[in-house]
Design an enzyme around this catalytic site. Structure first.
Site, PDB file in Angstrom:
ATOM      1  N   ASP A 424       6.030   8.771  -7.753  1.00 53.90           N
ATOM      2  CA  ASP A 424       6.220  10.167  -7.357  1.00 53.90           C
ATOM      3  C   ASP A 424       7.590  10.684  -7.777  1.00 53.90           C
ATOM      4  O   ASP A 424       8.258  11.391  -7.026  1.00 53.90           O
ATOM      5  CB  ASP A 424       6.042  10.309  -5.836  1.00 53.90           C
ATOM      6  CG  ASP A 424       5.640  11.724  -5.431  1.00 53.90           C
ATOM      7  OD1 ASP A 424       5.176  12.488  -6.297  1.00 53.90           O
ATOM      8  OD2 ASP A 424       5.798  12.066  -4.240  1.00 53.90           O
ATOM      9  N   LYS A 426      10.147  13.023  -9.181  1.00 57.16           N
ATOM     10  CA  LYS A 426      10.280  14.463  -9.422  1.00 57.16           C
ATOM     11  C   LYS A 426      11.596  14.913  -8.801  1.00 57.16           C
ATOM     12  O   LYS A 426      12.197  14.192  -7.983  1.00 57.16           O
ATOM     13  CB  LYS A 426       9.099  15.228  -8.827  1.00 57.16           C
ATOM     14  CG  LYS A 426       8.846  14.962  -7.342  1.00 57.16           C
ATOM     15  CD  LYS A 426       7.585  15.667  -6.866  1.00 57.16           C
ATOM     16  CE  LYS A 426       7.318  15.384  -5.376  1.00 57.16           C
ATOM     17  NZ  LYS A 426       6.100  16.052  -4.899  1.00 57.16           N
ATOM     18  N   ASN A 429      12.193  14.756  -5.054  1.00 56.78           N
ATOM     19  CA  ASN A 429      12.402  13.458  -4.413  1.00 56.78           C
ATOM     20  C   ASN A 429      13.716  12.798  -4.820  1.00 56.78           C
ATOM     21  O   ASN A 429      13.866  11.582  -4.730  1.00 56.78           O
ATOM     22  CB  ASN A 429      11.234  12.524  -4.733  1.00 56.78           C
ATOM     23  CG  ASN A 429      10.000  12.871  -3.928  1.00 56.78           C
ATOM     24  OD1 ASN A 429      10.084  13.566  -2.917  1.00 56.78           O
ATOM     25  ND2 ASN A 429       8.844  12.400  -4.366  1.00 56.78           N
ATOM     26  N   ASP A 442      11.781   9.136  -0.444  1.00 60.26           N
ATOM     27  CA  ASP A 442      10.340   9.254  -0.210  1.00 60.26           C
ATOM     28  C   ASP A 442       9.537   8.208  -0.999  1.00 60.26           C
ATOM     29  O   ASP A 442       9.068   8.460  -2.107  1.00 60.26           O
ATOM     30  CB  ASP A 442       9.821  10.652  -0.528  1.00 60.26           C
ATOM     31  CG  ASP A 442       8.437  10.881   0.066  1.00 60.26           C
ATOM     32  OD1 ASP A 442       7.796   9.906   0.504  1.00 60.26           O
ATOM     33  OD2 ASP A 442       7.992  12.050   0.105  1.00 60.26           O
ATOM     34  N   THR A 461       1.708  14.028  -7.412  1.00 59.65           N
ATOM     35  CA  THR A 461       1.791  15.484  -7.435  1.00 59.65           C
ATOM     36  C   THR A 461       0.979  15.994  -8.620  1.00 59.65           C
ATOM     37  O   THR A 461       1.182  15.519  -9.745  1.00 59.65           O
ATOM     38  CB  THR A 461       3.268  15.923  -7.560  1.00 59.65           C
ATOM     39  OG1 THR A 461       4.017  15.348  -6.487  1.00 59.65           O
ATOM     40  CG2 THR A 461       3.388  17.431  -7.516  1.00 59.65           C
TER      41      THR A 461
END
Length: 613
Positions: A424, A426, A429, A442, A461
């Site tokens: 994840d 991005k 985060n 996260d 996502t």
């Protein structure tokens, strides 16, 4: 659905297992003997934006496994709000498609594939298909599709497990193939005690187990350790400890040691030390000043964020004499966690974070639990999210983008060396500490692959999901390199490479590939464009970094960048991301949310969360 359609489906389901076995052996079922039907199915697969990316061997197996159902006039071939459990191709008849919230219907097209998005992503359907005349339909169940996808790569996956396994580092491919063929799967359900055999090697393929002291006079369980995907151990029926499967169960790869020795003979030096001894999992280090903190000592200052998992609060340690010791407290509802079947993910997140000690990964200090919540106490990073700073600036220059990307690369390298994928990556985060250094946060989607190589979950996502996740091909660390490429694009341009409010259209863009998008003028012709395209290749194993992450560090976009200075924090962060904090408890760079602290959730006391004490 009408009675005749039900009977047809029932009869097909009864022969479903035989059909699966037949297709995987490479035989031709009678249902597809007609050349025209084969051509219709093949053309439908090739004309679809998602399924056209299937490998030829997968297409052949799908064609062999599709079965025919006849739907009478007026019946529903596909119903609204149902899970996407089937793919459909209508070969004969007339039918119409009715979209949710619309009174108008459009006529369907014969020989076209329907229901693929919900089928691949396990979403609920937003439309229904109604037979206007009697219809002849080809179907493929999602259960069979998963078997096809896993079986297609199963042998390669087992070989990858063994290649990475420390016992077999000197074995050749012929020997590894023989060992892979001796692997037997064993499954244990939720809270079931593992019935282990002596002289057997066990590798956890899916799920987690807890190791307990096996003492009958104990009032309270004493957890000695938690093992998860990739961990391994030898069976010992005389052990003083017992192993119990966490929810929803555990899948073990087992190899009989006698068979293994017979296969290996004198050709391979099998390492004799075993395997993983249970150890106490301490939630804090001795030197950690948070070791003595109790849940009741924490006072909420503000809520930093909310999500489906729960919320993150900024909290103050009430017993700090200087009143400046702040932490971030992640608060998750236990009842909701159980309801959405996330217990094993939460346990994995905790285990992974306690196992990580890296300057660019958020530090987990301690965990707590009560009847309603589980809590994770993190260091507080008061410089805000990278995404927020990016939005204020519009875009970053090469220097700032390189610094942020390099921090992510160092964190990913650390995780991958531990056989962990993040999944994840991005700008949302990544947070900034008081000195301007960037940290990954996260870990709810992170997963420890261990020696098992790949995983099959659909997660991430929508605009950042890698193609192999969309198609359920199975994925590994290559998804992190894909996300890294998209993050670099966003840092330099201020916008997402694949951006659409409709997830389906975003997925279609992703399947069309990075070369199909018009690159921002801020990136075109610069070294970063080449790096992004190499990170975002459709074939996972061809992405730069997959062979060795040094290939990314040595790319010309990073020419002259001091990697050693970054990891030692002797390099100064770019000024535009360094926060100007007036005091250690300055929260001007975070944006508090309104939270109802009087809300009381349902109690949950099944004790699955004992490790959080």
């Amino acid at each position: 659905m009408q009675h005749s359609a039900k009977n047809s489906i029932t009869s097909m389901l009864k022969s479903n297992q035989m059909l699966i076995s037949t297709c995987l052996m490479g035989l031709e079922p009678a249902v597809l003997e007609h050349f025209l039907s084969r051509k219709i199915i093949y053309t439908a697969i090739q004309d679809n934006k998602f399924t056209k990316h299937f490998k030829p061997c997968v297409v052949r197996k799908i064609m062999r496994c599709m079965y025919q159902v006849e739907y009478p006039k007026g019946s529903f071939i596909m119903e609204e709000k149902q899970e996407g459990k089937n793919l459909f191709i209508v070969e004969e008849g007339k039918f119409q498609i009715e979209q949710e919230g619309s009174d108008e219907a459009i006529m369907g097209i014969l020989g076209k594939l329907y229901g693929e998005e919900e089928f691949l992503m396990s979403h609920r359907r937003l439309s229904k298909i109604k037979a206007i005349t009697n219809c002849k339909v080809w179907k493929l169940s999602r259960k069979v599709y998963k078997i096809i996808m896993k079986s297609t790569g199963e042998n390669a996956k087992d070989l990858e497990i063994l290649r990475n396994f420390p016992w077999f580092e000197n074995a050749d491919e012929d020997m590894l193939t023989k060992i892979a063929n001796s692997i037997v799967l064993e499954n244990f359900g939720t809270y079931e005690v593992l019935k282990l055999k002596n002289n057997t090697l066990y590798i956890i393929n899916n799920g987690s187990v807890k190791i307990l002291e096996n003492k009958t006079d104990q009032v309270k369980e004493n957890i000695l350790g938690v093992l998860s995907r990739g961990d391994h151990f030898e069976g010992n029926t005389e052990s003083e400890n017992k192993m119990i499967a966490f929810y929803p169960g555990v899948e073990l790869l087992t190899i009989d040691m006698d068979i293994l020795k017979e296969l290996i003979g004198e050709r391979v030096d099998v390492r004799q030390e075993t395997i993983l001894e249970p150890v106490n999992e301490n939630t804090t280090h001795d030197e950690d000043p948070s070791a003595d903190i109790k849940l009741e000592d924490l006072e909420a200052i503000a809520s930093l964020g909310k999500g489906s998992f729960g919320r993150v609060d900024l909290v103050r340690y009430s017993k700090d004499p200087n009143d400046i010791k702040l932490y971030a407290l992640k608060v998750m509802e236990k009842h909701r966690t159980v309801k959405i079947l996330q217990q094993s993910h939460v346990i994995d997140e905790r285990k992974i974070l306690f196992d990580c000690e890296h300057p660019f990964i958020i530090k987990l200090h301690k965990t707590f639990r009560d009847d309603m919540y589980i809590y994770m106490l993190f260091e507080a990073c008061l410089g805000g999210q990278v995404w927020e700073i990016l939005m204020k600036n519009g875009f970053f220059n090469d220097e700032t983008s390189r610094f942020i990307a390099a921090s992510a690369i160092e964190a990913l390298d650390y995780l991958h060396r531990k056989k962990i994928i993040y999944r994840d990556l991005k700008t949302d985060n990544m947070v900034i500490d008081q000195n301007g250094y960037v940290k990954l946060v996260d870990f709810g989607l992170s997963k420890h692959l261990g020696f098992t190589g790949r995983t099959w979950s659909f997660c991430g996502t929508p605009c950042n999901i890698a193609p192999e996740i969309i198609l359920n091909f199975g994925h590994d660390r290559a998804v992190d390199y894909w996300a890294l490429g998209l993050m670099i694009y966003e840092l330099l341009s201020g916008c997402s490479a694949f951006s659409d409010s409709n997830p389906r259209r975003a997925y279609e863009q992703i399947m069309d590939g990075i070369d199909s998008i018009d690159f921002s003028y801020l990136i075109v012709g610069r070294p970063a464009e080449d790096l992004i395209k190499k990170l975002c290749r459709q074939e996972p194993t061809e992405r730069i970094g997959y062979r060795t992450i040094e290939d990314i560090r040595e790319h010309r976009w990073f020419q002259g960048f001091d990697w050693k200075a970054l990891i030692s924090k002797s390099i100064k962060p770019p000024k535009c991301i360094v926060p100007s904090l007036k005091h250690p408890a300055d929260i001007s760079y975070v944006h508090p949310l309104e939270v109802d602290y009087t809300y009381t959730p349902i109690k949950e006391e099944s004790n699955w969360d004992q490790a959080f004490e």
